[in-house]
Structures are given as C-alpha cells and as structure tokens.
Design a protein around this motif. Structure first.
Motif: not given
Length: 480
Positions: A229-249
């Motif tokens: 799954s390649v999701h574009e227009a989805t900016r990553v806001t933070a990288i944490e253990p077990g989590l990829l936070r984005t503007t879309r979820g």
C-alpha cells in the motif's frame, strides 16, 4: 536562456504538507518528472488509522526498494508506505541519474572505522548494486533508459591530476584493479568526451546513466502490484516505536522505517540527524547529432571533474545534456523549503561551467532548471540499520550518491526486518551511528564556510596548479 514554465510556489509547496497537488505542479519539480510517462496526480492517501507489519516513511528509492525486497521475500507481509507528495517527489525524482558504485566514505576511512576486509566488502557490494538495479528493472519491465557506460572523472588542473592519481593509488592498495578504476591519459580521456583542458582522468565501468523518475515511478507501480500500500499526499508527522503518525491517520506496525533523507530534519527530534544541502541542475534542449559529435559521450558515460565543489552530468536518452552541481547555501536550522530549489546564481554558474567544459554548448537553450535537498551525515558516512528492540529502522546520509546505495539499503533493511543473517547485514555501514550535527548557528556557519572555501580552493588550484590546504582542512572538518 529558456526555462520551463513555473507553477506558483505556494501550489507546489502544498505537496510537502500532504495536500492534493496537480500533475503540472509536480512536473515543474525537475526535467525527469516533467518527462516521465503517466499521470503524476497523487494516489489515494491513507484512509485513516490502520495496522501493518512494516510501515515506511517516504516513497523515494529507499522506501520503495525496502518495500520491494520485503514483498518479494514474503508476499503476505502487510507493508504500508506513506509519502507527503508523490513517489519520487524528493531526491529520487530530481537527481543526476547516476546509478553508480560511489560511496561517500573512502576505502581508507571505512577501514579505519571497521577493517580493511570490511571496507573492501562494502565497495564490492556497491559495485554489485549497479548490476542488481539493472537486473530488477529488466525483470520488472521498468524502462528507465538504462545505459551502463561507466563514469569518467576529468582532471583539468595539476591539482586535479594529483587527485585522480591518488584515487587510483588507493584503489590499488585495497586490491581493486584496472577493471574497477583506470587512470586515463589526456588522449584516452578525450576518447570518452571532448572536454577542454583535460590532463587526464579516471574511468570506472561501475555506473549506469538512467532516467531516475522513470525508475522511482516504475518501482512504485511494481510494489503496488506486489500488494504494497503506497499512500501519497500523506505527510508523516512523527516516527515512534510501533507508530507512524501522519496527517491522515496512524499506522501501527512492529517495524517502522525512516526513509526520508534530506527531509529528515522536518521530523520531531531529528533536526540534527542529517544536514539538508541543496544540489541544483539544468537540462538543455535535445541536441542535434552534429553537436554530440563535438562532445562525445557516445556510450552515455556519466562525467564530472575533480574540483572540490562537485559537478556531474549525463547525456540523456533523448539527447539532452543534464548537468548539475553543488553551491547552493545551507539554510539555518536545516530548513527545507520549495523556494530553496531554485538559486539563479547557481543556475548561471552551472551554465557557465558547462560551456567551459564544452564550448559548443555556450549558446544552447536550457529548458529546465531545478534543485532539491540531499542528506549529509556529520561524518560523511551513509548508514542503514534496525533497532531490534524498538523496531525502528533507517537508511540515509547518501551525500548525493543514493541511486544505487538505496538499493543496497533496501535489500539490507529487508533482511534485517526478516531476521536474515547475511553478508549484506554484516557490512560496515549497518547500524553505524553518525554523530549529530552541531547546534545552530554553528552548523550554519560551518557548512556554509565549507562551501565558500571549496569554491575559493577550486579557483586557487586553477591559478596555481597546487592542491589547496584550506580545502583539505574543510574536508577533515566535514568528516571526509
């Protein structure tokens, strides 16, 4: 000078904020993206919170190669890639198109950091990478205008001639023969290209000229076909253990991979991880064969010379000259902005340098000019790795030599994630931790002073034919 039509900066800038941007806006980012087939409209963004086995921040070469080798090795793996703009928005869609065995740390430096055997293994792995990229593009039907014509690096001053001789001497010291790097006489160098003032050169066969946007966009389609799954227009806001936070979820995953290169400082806590330094390029109109007859490059060898402020060029498949170099300033606090992509003084300097190398190009029309940030680690050494406890992985710090290196990173990260012990996972760049860059304003002062000194050193060496001591000191400061 004719230049491609510009799209309003504000419109393009929304790409880095996760907004939906038009096809034409993305095409304005480089000649490569302008000429790639198919639509550049962003694909479906992340629809909301989800779970995966592997989450990857960044749909450039690093992220997509990692996804490709994971999906190929374990087809049932749930892999999610999140990208602020479109696949190939960053350096992967704007670089010089050199798929080369170049690695930013020298053999001697790698040997000091690890061992002689490890340094040799690293360089051999890089050579193998060039052919691996060629094999994958052929097998997957990616037409990236592959032409493995090697690289010629000209020596155009006495100081540069000393540099090429030193490069060859180091290669021999570590067991690399003429089949890997050869010293050329002036006449042999001119058989590759009719550059001016050439005193000698080196030639390596370990490089292919490519159309990088065709490769990265083709790779994105290949991994989608393999279930990624390649999701574009989805900016990553933070990288944490077990989590990829984005503007879309939020993407929850056991393994979270950072593949953001020059955009890494935009993420929380990573501002000093790499320095985003800009490299700029121009591309000419398609040139007639009568002009190419005066230039050479019949086999599409990539080319540069041994000046301190790097230049690089290639003859494109459609007969243009694509030419780039450093010289744009580093911006305070590792800032990355759309307006930094274009520096008129640097574009003018590139045009002047190109005409100096090949006078027949003095009056040629330039149709495209562009730029973008690359990532430089504090010790000038690219790295990749995975923390088995947190599940966080990374790759980057390629210093502009990432087209093939990202492939090695992707294969290595895939094996680390899958728990495979191999020759790749034992290479010296694996889990290497570069020191962080100095805090501001020291970082701004140091990097920009280095750029100015290298420019001054090139002029001094051209006048005196003697190597610049100042450039050597800068090289030492910047980790070379």
């Amino acid at each position: 000078m004719a230049v491609a039509a510009q799209v309003p900066r504000r419109q393009v800038a929304h790409a880095t904020m996760g907004g939906m941007v038009s096809d034409s806006a993305y095409r304005s980012l480089s000649y490569w993206l302008d000429s790639v087939p198919g639509s550049l409209a962003p694909a479906e963004p992340l629809p909301g919170d989800t779970e995966a086995d592997v989450a990857i921040a960044g749909a450039g070469f690093t992220g997509l190669w990692t996804a490709y080798y994971l999906a190929r090795a374990q087809p049932g793996l749930r892999i999610v890639v999140c990208e602020a703009g479109i696949a190939g928005f960053g350096a992967s869609g704007r670089n010089g198109g050199w798929c080369s065995a170049l690695f930013p740390a020298s053999l001697a430096k790698l040997a000091r950091q690890s061992s002689r055997a490890a340094a040799i293994a690293m360089y051999r792995a890089m050579q193998d990478c060039v052919d691996e990229v060629g094999k994958v593009t052929a097998a997957e039907g990616i037409d990236c205008h592959w032409a493995k014509g090697g690289t010629v690096q000209f020596a155009r001053t006495r100081a540069q001639l000393e540099s090429v001789r030193a490069d060859v001497a180091e290669a021999r010291e570590f067991g690399f023969g003429e089949e890997d790097l050869r010293l050329l006489t002036a006449s042999e160098a001119r058989e590759q290209a009719q550059a001016t003032d050439v005193l000698g050169a080196t030639y390596t066969p370990h490089c292919a000229a490519i159309h990088p946007a065709r490769l990265v966009r083709g790779l994105a389609e290949v991994v989608r076909r393999r279930g990624v799954s390649v999701h574009e227009a989805t900016r990553v806001t933070a990288i944490e253990p077990g989590l990829l936070r984005t503007t879309r979820g939020v993407v929850r995953a056991r393994h979270v991979i950072r593949a953001t290169e020059g955009y890494t400082p935009l993420l929380p806590g990573l501002r000093r991880e790499v320095a985003p330094v800009y490299s700029l390029m121009i591309a000419t109109e398609p040139l007639p064969e009568s002009v190419w007859a005066q230039i050479g490059l019949a086999g599409r060898a990539t080319f540069g010379d041994m000046r301190h402020l790097v230049i690089y060029g290639q003859r494109t498949a459609d007969g243009r000259m694509a030419f780039g170099g450093r010289g744009a300033p580093y911006h305070l606090a590792s800032a990355v902005r759309r307006e930094f992509d274009r520096v008129p003084a640097v574009f003018a300097a590139l045009r002047h340098t190109l005409a100096d190398l090949f006078p027949v190009l003095a009056g040629v029309t330039v149709t495209h000019s562009w730029g973008g940030p690359l990532g430089i680690a504090r010790d000038w050494c690219a790295s990749t790795g995975l923390d088995p406890v947190t599940g966080l992985g990374w790759a980057g710090g390629y210093v502009g030599d990432g087209v093939a290196t990202t492939n090695l990173a992707g294969r290595t990260l895939a094996e680390l994630i899958l728990g495979t012990d191999s020759d790749l996972t034992r290479l010296p760049w694996v889990n290497h931790r570069s020191p962080r860059w100095e805090p501001e304003p020291l970082r701004w002062l140091g990097v920009n002073a280095g750029l100015h000194v290298m420019t001054w050193a090139d002029r001094q060496e051209a006048r005196t034919s003697r190597p610049s001591r100042a450039a050597a000191l800068v090289d030492r400061f910047l980790g070379g």
